[in-house]
Design an enzyme around this catalytic site. Sequence first.
Site, mmCIF file in Angstrom:
data_model
loop_
_atom_site.group_PDB
_atom_site.id
_atom_site.type_symbol
_atom_site.label_atom_id
_atom_site.label_comp_id
_atom_site.label_asym_id
_atom_site.label_seq_id
_atom_site.Cartn_x
_atom_site.Cartn_y
_atom_site.Cartn_z
ATOM 1 N N GLY A 186 1.165 12.000 11.611
ATOM 2 C CA GLY A 186 1.571 11.375 10.360
ATOM 3 C C GLY A 186 0.430 10.634 9.707
ATOM 4 O O GLY A 186 -0.607 10.383 10.332
ATOM 5 N N HIS A 219 -8.659 1.001 -24.524
ATOM 6 C CA HIS A 219 -8.737 1.995 -23.446
ATOM 7 C C HIS A 219 -7.412 2.074 -22.685
ATOM 8 O O HIS A 219 -6.850 3.165 -22.493
ATOM 9 C CB HIS A 219 -9.883 1.615 -22.500
ATOM 10 C CG HIS A 219 -10.127 2.605 -21.408
ATOM 11 N ND1 HIS A 219 -11.149 3.525 -21.446
ATOM 12 C CD2 HIS A 219 -9.475 2.829 -20.236
ATOM 13 C CE1 HIS A 219 -11.118 4.272 -20.357
ATOM 14 N NE2 HIS A 219 -10.123 3.858 -19.591
ATOM 15 N N GLU A 220 -6.895 0.919 -22.261
ATOM 16 C CA GLU A 220 -5.650 0.921 -21.487
ATOM 17 C C GLU A 220 -4.460 1.307 -22.352
ATOM 18 O O GLU A 220 -3.526 1.967 -21.876
ATOM 19 C CB GLU A 220 -5.420 -0.452 -20.846
ATOM 20 C CG GLU A 220 -6.557 -0.947 -19.964
ATOM 21 C CD GLU A 220 -6.936 0.043 -18.887
ATOM 22 O OE1 GLU A 220 -6.073 0.812 -18.430
ATOM 23 O OE2 GLU A 220 -8.124 0.064 -18.500
ATOM 24 N N GLY A 224 -0.632 4.325 9.113
ATOM 25 C CA GLY A 224 0.270 3.234 8.778
ATOM 26 C C GLY A 224 1.737 3.562 8.795
ATOM 27 O O GLY A 224 2.556 2.753 8.353
ATOM 28 N N THR A 225 2.116 4.731 9.305
ATOM 29 C CA THR A 225 3.530 5.113 9.286
ATOM 30 C C THR A 225 4.277 4.691 10.544
ATOM 31 O O THR A 225 5.490 4.891 10.620
ATOM 32 C CB THR A 225 3.663 6.635 9.097
ATOM 33 O OG1 THR A 225 2.842 7.308 10.063
ATOM 34 C CG2 THR A 225 3.223 7.044 7.703
ATOM 35 N N THR A 285 1.836 4.284 16.440
ATOM 36 C CA THR A 285 1.555 3.396 17.576
ATOM 37 C C THR A 285 2.718 2.449 17.833
ATOM 38 O O THR A 285 3.031 2.138 18.990
ATOM 39 C CB THR A 285 0.264 2.607 17.306
ATOM 40 O OG1 THR A 285 -0.798 3.527 17.015
ATOM 41 C CG2 THR A 285 -0.125 1.777 18.517
ATOM 42 N N HIS A 314 -4.194 5.082 -22.461
ATOM 43 C CA HIS A 314 -3.526 5.621 -21.274
ATOM 44 C C HIS A 314 -2.012 5.468 -21.379
ATOM 45 O O HIS A 314 -1.248 6.407 -21.108
ATOM 46 C CB HIS A 314 -4.014 4.880 -20.028
ATOM 47 C CG HIS A 314 -5.382 5.272 -19.563
ATOM 48 N ND1 HIS A 314 -5.773 6.578 -19.405
ATOM 49 C CD2 HIS A 314 -6.455 4.501 -19.212
ATOM 50 C CE1 HIS A 314 -7.032 6.607 -18.973
ATOM 51 N NE2 HIS A 314 -7.467 5.368 -18.851
ATOM 52 N N ASP A 358 -11.768 8.497 -14.503
ATOM 53 C CA ASP A 358 -10.733 9.326 -15.124
ATOM 54 C C ASP A 358 -11.213 10.770 -15.261
ATOM 55 O O ASP A 358 -10.462 11.718 -14.987
ATOM 56 C CB ASP A 358 -10.367 8.769 -16.508
ATOM 57 C CG ASP A 358 -9.832 7.348 -16.433
ATOM 58 O OD1 ASP A 358 -9.233 7.009 -15.397
ATOM 59 O OD2 ASP A 358 -10.005 6.595 -17.396
#
Length: 644
Positions: A192, A414-415, A195-196, A199, A418, A492
């Site tokens: 996997g 710019h943002e 972080g799933t 362990t 988007h 981008d």
Amino acid sequence: MAKNLILWLVIAVVLMSVFQSFGPSESNGRKVDYSTFLQEVNNDQVREARINGREINVTKKDSNRYTTYIPVQDPKLLDNLLTKNVKVVGEPPEEPSLLASIFISWFPMLLLIGVWIFFMRQMQGGGGKGAMSFGKSKARMLTEDQIKTTFADVAGCDEAKEEVAELVEYLREPSRFQKLGGKIPKGVLMVGPPGTGKTLLAKAIAGEAKVPFFTISGSDFVEMFVGVGASRVRDMFEQAKKAAPCIIFIDEIDAVGRQRGAGLGGGHDEREQTLNQMLVEMDGFEGNEGIIVIAATNRPDVLDPALLRPGRFDRQVVVGLPDVRGREQILKVHMRRVPLAPDIDAAIIARGTPGFSGADLANLVNEAALFAARGNKRVVSMVEFEKAKDKIMMGAERRSMVMTEAQKESTAYHEAGHAIIGRLVPEHDPVHKVTIIPRGRALGVTFFLPEGDAISASRQKLESQISTLYGGRLAEEIIYGPEHVSTGASNDIKVATNLARNMVTQWGFSEKLGPLLYAEEEGEVFLGRSVAKAKHMSDETARIIDQEVKALIERNYNRARQLLTDNMDILHAMKDALMKYETIDAPQIDDLMARRDVRPPAGWEEPGASNNAGDNGSPKAPRPVDEPRTPNPGNTMSEQLGDK
């Protein structure tokens, strides 16, 4: 460590005692200066003088004794003594004993041997092991009282829990399986993303199983000495045989179980020797009944095929990213130790965190608790969870970074580019938040949050993502002109180019090339694969691929340009809102896209402030090039745009 210190202290004390015993013995009696001795000789007070080198042991006529030393060679001393009728006795110089001679001659060699042993122990990390214990296994055996983790602490991976819980049941009641002719798997490989909880699941097995549990990392086998890895594998299985039935857990097995092959260097590969020994121990000429091997990795593609065959790792358990129900369960597990406000709803947080792993969710709860602690609060509320989510998704705010008004305005355009393209193209994830506050390494961020968990993406969705990626650069180009476009869109462009190339070469979205795979294999050489790579396409095909990629990008680039040109009033209004509020959420973006007055963000200091985002004419809806965006609840793909 304490035992080693005591041992070295004892050795030091013994050596000091030996040196002291081998040293010259001190003379008994008092010491007198040489001039006094000569005066007493002249006064006829000395009866006997025993001369040993420069030392004279004197006996007076009144039977008193003392010692004196000749400072320089005195040729008249013997004549003076004989003239005064002093009895002169000569003694040979003291010779060292045989034991002292042997010790002095062998001491340098013994010292070198001791230093070598000391450094060997340090290099092997053998604080409590001998110098020749290189081949001993580093596996640690855990008992019931050492691990408190159980299956109750593992959430979000019910299928994986069922698979490994069967192993625990077999170890507790083997007869229930054996009477039906069933055999327990000899090995289980947990696969996997990072972080799933692979362990953590192994820790839960250790906590549930009432049998010895050996744990070791894949990197603990191979070290600087040849043959150490194979020796440690043998020793580990010998220990396990003595404790059978038992479980061996190998974390990050890809460190030792990578594919065998050509590689580089051409010399002896110690890792392959270790892998060969592990293959033999798991399923070789001699069986290992009662030993179950559990391994975890996030790189199953690099493991050797012989390691994955039935009889070694019979079962592969996939521990994937949790869905919305799994995320809710994981959040509830981690929220047990945190005082929560009444408004906390784990289901709402789970729906807003698609793509988060178990480790990400644990970090989310911890960050929320830290935000509450900074604010001197006694409980953690939804406000802190929202701040923590933004920090994890978009990076930490860098409010100390100084930006000029011109830089802020350029970043705002710019943002806004988007965000507007993302709202107008079909099948795109909804805009979650837009900010011009520097976060992480970006000057601004536009974050799209998917409405659900995604498994695949359509061609239309991928093309919409390409258009959105170029929205920021196009907004700068339209407002400031081509000569003033900044480098803020570098990431981008990189993402859009890779996306378009994958669409053409891997996913079959090109009419000219058809549904064929043209991508080259990208296996690293050090993983044991061949150095040479075959070329599966002609130069003409490569040229067509470049043409198709360019045409795909140009088509979506022009679509994004047309959308921004048709909605310039919204672009200016969103820029003004970002310059005023710095961060806007989905409700403010809805107002802007509908050309309404922008409501202030939650918690804004000036509740009466508003921004007329519309023009002076009658309100009108934005004009998309394609059909309106239709939500796709099965999609989890998201972008963090704004490399500006």
